[in-house]
Design a protein around this motif. Structure first.
Motif, mmCIF file in Angstrom:
data_model
loop_
_atom_site.group_PDB
_atom_site.id
_atom_site.type_symbol
_atom_site.label_atom_id
_atom_site.label_comp_id
_atom_site.label_asym_id
_atom_site.label_seq_id
_atom_site.Cartn_x
_atom_site.Cartn_y
_atom_site.Cartn_z
ATOM 1 N N ALA A 1 40.407 55.703 -27.128
ATOM 2 C CA ALA A 1 40.726 57.005 -26.537
ATOM 3 C C ALA A 1 39.524 57.584 -25.795
ATOM 4 O O ALA A 1 39.674 58.237 -24.759
ATOM 5 C CB ALA A 1 41.190 57.969 -27.623
ATOM 6 N N THR A 2 38.317 57.356 -26.331
ATOM 7 C CA THR A 2 37.113 57.825 -25.643
ATOM 8 C C THR A 2 36.996 57.164 -24.276
ATOM 9 O O THR A 2 36.705 57.815 -23.270
ATOM 10 C CB THR A 2 35.855 57.528 -26.485
ATOM 11 O OG1 THR A 2 35.995 58.174 -27.748
ATOM 12 C CG2 THR A 2 34.597 58.027 -25.788
ATOM 13 N N ARG A 3 37.247 55.843 -24.263
ATOM 14 C CA ARG A 3 37.177 55.120 -22.978
ATOM 15 C C ARG A 3 38.203 55.676 -21.995
ATOM 16 O O ARG A 3 37.923 55.856 -20.815
ATOM 17 C CB ARG A 3 37.413 53.620 -23.193
ATOM 18 C CG ARG A 3 36.137 52.831 -23.488
ATOM 19 C CD ARG A 3 36.322 51.341 -23.249
ATOM 20 N NE ARG A 3 37.457 50.774 -23.987
ATOM 21 C CZ ARG A 3 37.421 50.425 -25.277
ATOM 22 N NH1 ARG A 3 36.301 50.570 -25.962
ATOM 23 N NH2 ARG A 3 38.491 49.927 -25.883
ATOM 24 N N ALA A 4 39.401 55.945 -22.492
ATOM 25 C CA ALA A 4 40.459 56.460 -21.609
ATOM 26 C C ALA A 4 40.071 57.832 -21.061
ATOM 27 O O ALA A 4 40.252 58.125 -19.872
ATOM 28 C CB ALA A 4 41.775 56.546 -22.373
ATOM 29 N N ALA A 5 39.519 58.683 -21.937
ATOM 30 C CA ALA A 5 39.114 60.021 -21.495
ATOM 31 C C ALA A 5 37.997 59.929 -20.466
ATOM 32 O O ALA A 5 38.007 60.610 -19.432
ATOM 33 C CB ALA A 5 38.656 60.845 -22.704
ATOM 34 N N SER A 6 37.042 59.050 -20.751
ATOM 35 C CA SER A 6 35.919 58.872 -19.839
ATOM 36 C C SER A 6 36.408 58.366 -18.485
ATOM 37 O O SER A 6 35.949 58.826 -17.427
ATOM 38 C CB SER A 6 34.921 57.894 -20.466
ATOM 39 O OG SER A 6 33.772 57.784 -19.666
ATOM 40 N N ALA A 7 37.364 57.433 -18.530
ATOM 41 C CA ALA A 7 37.894 56.881 -17.279
ATOM 42 C C ALA A 7 38.622 57.962 -16.478
ATOM 43 O O ALA A 7 38.515 58.008 -15.249
ATOM 44 C CB ALA A 7 38.824 55.711 -17.585
#
Lengths: 398, 336
Positions: B165-171
């Protein structure tokens, strides 16, 4: 420095521009340039204003309210035949409260004052506590109790929040001053505390989230006769008025806009179709939403007869009729909208707004009968003065 | 006198409701190593240990570390004007933008006000919901605008979501525009104030780089380091004797008779001593003054008069350890 009536725009002269070091190389929003590439003197926005205030040494828009200011405004109200007036957004700092208290206690004070506490400067808990204290000081000419929320900006400033298809000229959507997810929380807190809300919504997206918030509050804590009122509510469509009706909402429509900005709304902001339903007094009347009409003074000049004229004739300053067939009021309806209906939206219809035994003897004294003159001439009727609480006051003449 | 007074750096902290702006500001206030003026929307959310608050007068909270926190409830422009009119200029002004506001609009103040320069625009994003907010039909445009011209994104609350989820938010944030600088944070891992040294933005359309005066060059620093401790009564006299050109003085010292060190902070003529937990037992003070600050040796002599007679033994009966010289990094004030 010349300040526009909206307070959002100012003009300064070359000397101020020079001292503020605002020149052709300045690149911040809010410094408007002329065709010669130099700042035209028109400034908007927080950064340019701050710079100018620093150069001027003070903010000419702040400054403390004085007793003389309030008395002068009461005289202006008398000149226009106004006997009850709202101050619909005020932090109600101690000094203001003291000035209002002193002014309203004078027998000669010629207007009933209804200040609304600005929610932006308080949490709901603080505001509820503050209003309890203020309401205990109410007198016959000073009526605390209502709270104002401001959800979006203005249509002509392109800061109102619009639903699809947005601004006619393609300008980006406007600004939220309260986040849509925060609004239901705030509305419910005041609703539960028994406070009447006056909610500024200019664009129809802002109106939508305000109606949603009141609906959620009514489901969470049903409250009869709350009379929460949408202020301006300029672009609401019939479906939104039907929701207002079923939720017990009132509306105060900005009829003067038809005259002052009708042409801009037709050409730039809303386009021909939506410009016709601007400030839809006829729709409110048909659907049965309790409604008043207003000038938003000092944004447009204080003059209820002029406001009534706008709602009856629906003609822009450029001479274009906007929605006259569907949204215009009769003279009778327009006079109710500036008297008893306006009192209703303030929960003061048991005290003022009509001539009736048991209510205050508050009247506007007109030189002609509005029912005898042509509807196009209502705005030209001269005001002799007012009677407030039985005290006759001839309007001061210049 | 200098031709041009030094300019104060301004950092604007933006981000939608619940992103963690106040948490970050609390962190900056608590850990402030220089004199910050922090302008916040709402005092209610500011959470500073009572022990760190020196004064609280309704609209202004003065902390023992010299930082000041002001509520902008009484009017933002008036509050900022008051901060700029302070006799002793602040080291840094940090402004919290409203949750639905555009931080760049505030940052522009630092571009046109000659006494200020823009350090950075920092926007916080709530990792648990930023992707949803960016796509929200009501507020998506408002949220996207906030990132348009920021220097740094703090992708916050990453401890509340998994790595995916962190990666998705960052993306989702990175996709807003090229070159978005994103740092992942949580309440426990808030960074210090970055020195962004913006070069890309100038107040001038012609892209001339503004002539920003170097803060340190306009001030004189004075460092006072001694072994041993101060005598409390003589310290009071000595502090009063310091010249007015000394704007502030801060650091650790021990008072004769005390078991632990204290934090001494003096701003103008006001000073305070607060017990601190620190391993240092010696005196290490750093002062900042105007460029006509008297010679360091002269200032040293004033404070030397406050030194307690060197004790042969400490309170536990052991030998006082020899004075340790602590190397000072440039620009760092050695206290916490």
């Amino acid at each position: 420095m010349v300040v526009h009536a909206s307070f959002h725009i100012s003009n300064v002269n070359t000397l101020v521009l020079k001292r503020a070091e605002l020149d052709r190389t300045t690149n911040i929003s809010g410094v408007v340039f002329g065709t010669d590439g130099e700042p035209s003197g028109e400034i908007q926005g927080i950064a340019a204003r701050f710079r100018v205030f620093r150069v001027l040494g003070s903010n000419p828009l702040s400054g403390n309210l004085t007793l003389e200011d309030v008395n002068r405004y009461a005289s202006s109200a008398c000149v226009q035949g106004v006997t009850t007036i709202t101050d619909l957004h005020n932090d109600l700092a101690d000094q203001t409260v003291e000035v209002y208290r002193a002014a309203s206690r004078r027998d000669a004070f010629s207007v009933r004052l209804v200040p609304a506490l600005a929610s932006v400067s308080h949490t709901p808990e603080q505001a509820v506590a503050k209003l309890a204290v203020l309401k205990a000081t109410n007198n016959d000419k000073l009526h605390y109790g209502i709270v104002k929320l401001v959800v979006d900006g203005s249509i002509q400033g392109f800061t109102a929040r619009l639903r699809w298809p947005g601004y006619y000229n393609g300008a980006p959507n406007g600004l939220w001053y309260i986040a849509p997810e925060e609004l239901p929380v705030i509305v419910e807190a005041y609703h539960r505390a028994g406070i009447q809300l006056h909610i500024h919504t200019n664009g129809d997206e802002a109106t939508e989230v305000a109606i949603d918030a009141v609906e959620a509050a009514q489901i969470a804590a049903p409250r009869p006769d709350h009379r929460h009122t949408l202020q301006h509510c300029q672009m609401a469509d019939a479906a939104q008025f039907r929701r207002m009706k079923s939720l017990g909402l009132c509306v105060n429509l900005f009829a003067n806009h038809v005259y002052y900005w009708g042409d801009s709304h037709y050409d730039l902001t809303m386009g021909p179709e939506r410009a016709h339903r601007l400030d839809a007094t006829g729709t409110a009347q048909r659907i049965g939403v309790p409604y008043a009409i207003h000038s938003d003074a000092p944004v447009t000049p204080l003059s209820p007869l002029f406001t009534a004229w706008c709602a009856v004739n629906r003609i822009s300053s450029g001479g274009r009729e906007l929605g006259k067939a569907t949204e215009a009021l009769t003279v009778q309806q327009a006079l109710a909208a500036i008297t008893i209906s306006a009192a209703y939206t303030l929960k003061m219809d048991h005290l003022v707004g009509s001539i009736e035994t048991g209510k205050y003897a508050d009247f506007a004294v007109l030189e002609e009968d509005p029912f005898d003159v042509a509807p196009e001439a209502i705005k030209d009727i001269a005001v002799w003065g007012t009677v407030v609480g039985g005290r006759v006051r001839e309007a001061p003449r210049a | 006198m200098t031709d041009k007074p030094p300019t104060i750096p301004v950092t604007v902290v933006g981000g939608f409701l619940g992103a963690g702006k106040t948490t970050y500001l609390n962190h900056l206030l608590r850990t402030g190593r220089s004199r910050f003026a922090v302008l916040v929307n709402d005092f209610g959310a500011v959470n500073i240990d009572a022990g760190l608050i020196a004064r609280h007068d309704g609209a202004t909270m003065t902390l023992t570390n010299g930082c000041v926190c002001c509520s902008i409830g009484g009017g933002f422009l008036e509050t900022l004007g008051r901060i700029l009119d302070e006799k002793i200029p602040f080291d840094h002004i940090i402004i919290e933008a409203s949750g639905v506001g555009d931080p760049w609009r505030i940052a522009e103040i630092a571009l046109v006000e000659p006494s200020l320069h823009l350090n950075a625009v920092i926007v916080l994003a709530d990792a648990t919901r930023i992707a949803a907010l960016l796509a929200d039909p009501h507020v998506g445009d408002t949220v996207r605008n906030q990132f348009e011209r920021c220097d740094l994104v703090l992708l916050n609350k990453t401890d509340l979501v998994d790595a995916h989820a962190t990666r998705a938010a960052s993306a989702a944030v990175a996709a807003l525009r090229e070159g978005m600088k994103i740092v992942e944070t949580s309440e426990q891992t808030m960074p210090d104030l970055p020195q962004a040294n913006r070069k890309t933005t100038s107040p001038f359309r012609a892209d001339a780089v503004p002539d920003v005066a170097d803060h340190e060059q306009q001030f004189k620093r004075w460092q006072y380091q001694r072994g041993g401790s101060f005598d409390r009564v003589r310290l009071e006299t000595a502090l009063r004797a310091l010249p007015p050109q000394l704007l502030r003085l801060k650091g650790a010292c021990t008072l004769a008779g005390d078991t632990g060190p204290s934090l001494l902070q003096m701003v103008g003529r006001d000073w305070s001593l607060t017990p601190v937990e620190a391993p240092e037992r010696d005196i290490l003070l750093v002062g900042v003054g105007t460029d006509d600050l008297p010679d360091p040796a002269e200032l040293d002599r004033i404070l030397d008069r406050a030194l307690a007679a060197p004790p042969a033994f400490d309170h536990h009966g052991g030998l006082q350890p020899p004075a340790i010289s602590i190397p000072l990094r440039e620009g760092q004030i050695p206290c916490r």
